[in-house]
Design an enzyme around this catalytic site. Structure first.
Site, short mmCIF file in Angstrom:
data_model
loop_
_atom_site.label_atom_id
_atom_site.label_comp_id
_atom_site.label_asym_id
_atom_site.label_seq_id
_atom_site.Cartn_x
_atom_site.Cartn_y
_atom_site.Cartn_z
N SER A 1 0.78 -0.95 0.15
CA SER A 1 -0.07 -0.25 0.18
C SER A 1 0.62 0.91 0.59
CB SER A 1 -0.94 -0.01 1.35
OG SER A 1 -2.28 1.16 1.51
N ASP B 1 -10.19 -3.56 -4.69
CA ASP B 1 -9.63 -3.03 -3.99
C ASP B 1 -9.34 -1.61 -4.96
OD1 ASP B 1 -7.96 -1.45 -2.47
OD2 ASP B 1 -5.70 -2.89 -3.04
N HIS C 1 -8.38 -5.15 -0.44
CA HIS C 1 -7.02 -4.17 -0.21
C HIS C 1 -6.56 -4.56 1.03
CE1 HIS C 1 -4.41 -0.89 -0.21
NE2 HIS C 1 -4.23 -0.78 0.56
#
Length: 359
Positions: free
Chosen positions: A200, A295, A325
């Site tokens: 991320s 996501d 995610h």
């Protein structure tokens, strides 16, 4: 209003329940998960469906509505530590500090048993939207990567927003990679086989390091491992519209993270914030990009993978179709997330095995 002890007990109860629930047989999970969400003919895997259903009970899943940033960090740290508990117990850890640009910062070294010295290593940056996350939230991910990839993992602590807005985290990431490389013997690492990675926002930082190296600002990493990377702060892709609500990372939460880190909209396309807009691609290392089918960051991660491939950078891309995610945070409780991380570890192992050791 729950007091601190009550909230800690709530977090522990939720994580204990999730650890049990997500290991139930898939047919049972499909029933408990309720009516499936179908997007373009696809639906989340059973464990993801269950996570979507119980997310509203988890206070750490909505930090922008938590009411206290300190509390959000505290609760996510606890949840992450609980999620990673018991993973790869044979991996040895040691906590240290490194001299960050703004002062000392923590790092944690993970060493699997029997690894020769010096050997391949990974400098890893945790996710958390540049606002949350810590060494503890990614304990399970780093343990699993160390054992399954057969590498030492150096998990890096860096300055967080809003106390330290852009470009603090990016500066820390570049400095941290340089520090580990310059002091490779102290980490048991071969500098010629030193990879960079993260998930991320941490994957964003890993990519920033790789791009800085491509510009000649530091020696290049041997490999980049980018898990559900944040590459575009504009957030205008189709996946932002498709998965902006109800898939754990909602668009309003994403926008809150962005606003804490990037104070000026003019910074959104700065290559140190959004690597998708960096056109200096020559010299980037072989790269693995993992995205998830449900996501909101999916499309920007895949656009980045395509851009690298078009420029001749060796790229492996894998979309985990039914995942949400943040699978890196769930490897200790979600079997499907663990499989996704094991796959990433295998690609990392192969990528570093093709890099000759330092003479």
């Amino acid at each position: 209003m729950l007091n601190r002890l009550s909230r800690r007990l709530l977090v522990r109860s939720i994580m204990t329940a999730l650890r049990w629930l997500l290991r139930l047989p898939s047919p049972v999970l499909r029933v408990l998960g309720g009516r499936p969400v179908v997007v373009e003919g696809r639906q989340p895997v059973p464990t993801a469906r269950m996570l979507i259903r119980v997310a509203r009970f988890a206070p750490f899943d909505a930090p922008h509505r938590n009411g206290s940033l300190a509390r959000a960090r505290r609760e996510l740290n606890l949840a992450g530590a609980l999620a990673g508990a018991g993973i790869c117990k044979g991996v040895r850890t040691s906590d240290r500090t490194w001299p960050g640009p703004g002062g000392p910062l923590p790092l944690r070294l993970y060493e699997p048993a029997g690894l020769p010295e010096p050997g391949p290593a990974l400098v890893y940056f945790h996710g958390g939207g540049f606002v949350l996350g810590s060494l503890d939230t990614h304990e399970g991910a780093c343990r699993l990567l160390a054992e399954e990839a057969g590498v030492r993992v150096v998990s890096i602590g860096y300055r967080l927003a809003p106390e330290h807005p852009f470009p603090a985290a990016a500066s820390d990431a570049i400095a941290a990679f340089s520090h580990v490389r310059e002091n490779a013997p102290g980490f048991g690492a071969d500098p010629a086989r030193l990879a960079v990675g993260g998930d991320s926002s941490g994957a964003n930082l890993a990519a920033v390091v790789a791009h800085a190296a491509a510009r000649g600002e530091l020696p290049p990493p041997a490999f980049s491992l980018l898990l559900t990377p944040a590459t575009d702060a504009l957030g205008e892709s189709a996946s932002h519209r498709q998965f902006g609500s109800g898939f754990r990372l909602d668009r309003d939460e994403w926008a809150w993270y962005r606003d804490q880190y990037l104070r000026d909209p003019a910074q959104y396309t700065d290559p140190r914030a959004s690597v998708l807009y960096d056109d200096h691609l020559a010299g980037l290392p072989p790269t693995y990009v993992a995205t998830c089918g449900f996501d909101l960051l999916r499309d920007e991660g895949e656009a980045y993978a395509r851009k690298l491939a078009s420029a001749g950078v060796p790229v492996v891309h894998r979309r985990h179709e039914g995942q949400l995610h943040g699978f890196a945070n769930r490897v200790g409780i979600d079997p499907d997330a663990q499989r996704a991380m094991v796959h990433a570890a295998g690609v990392l192992r192969a990528g570093l095995a093709l890099t000759p050791p330092r003479d």
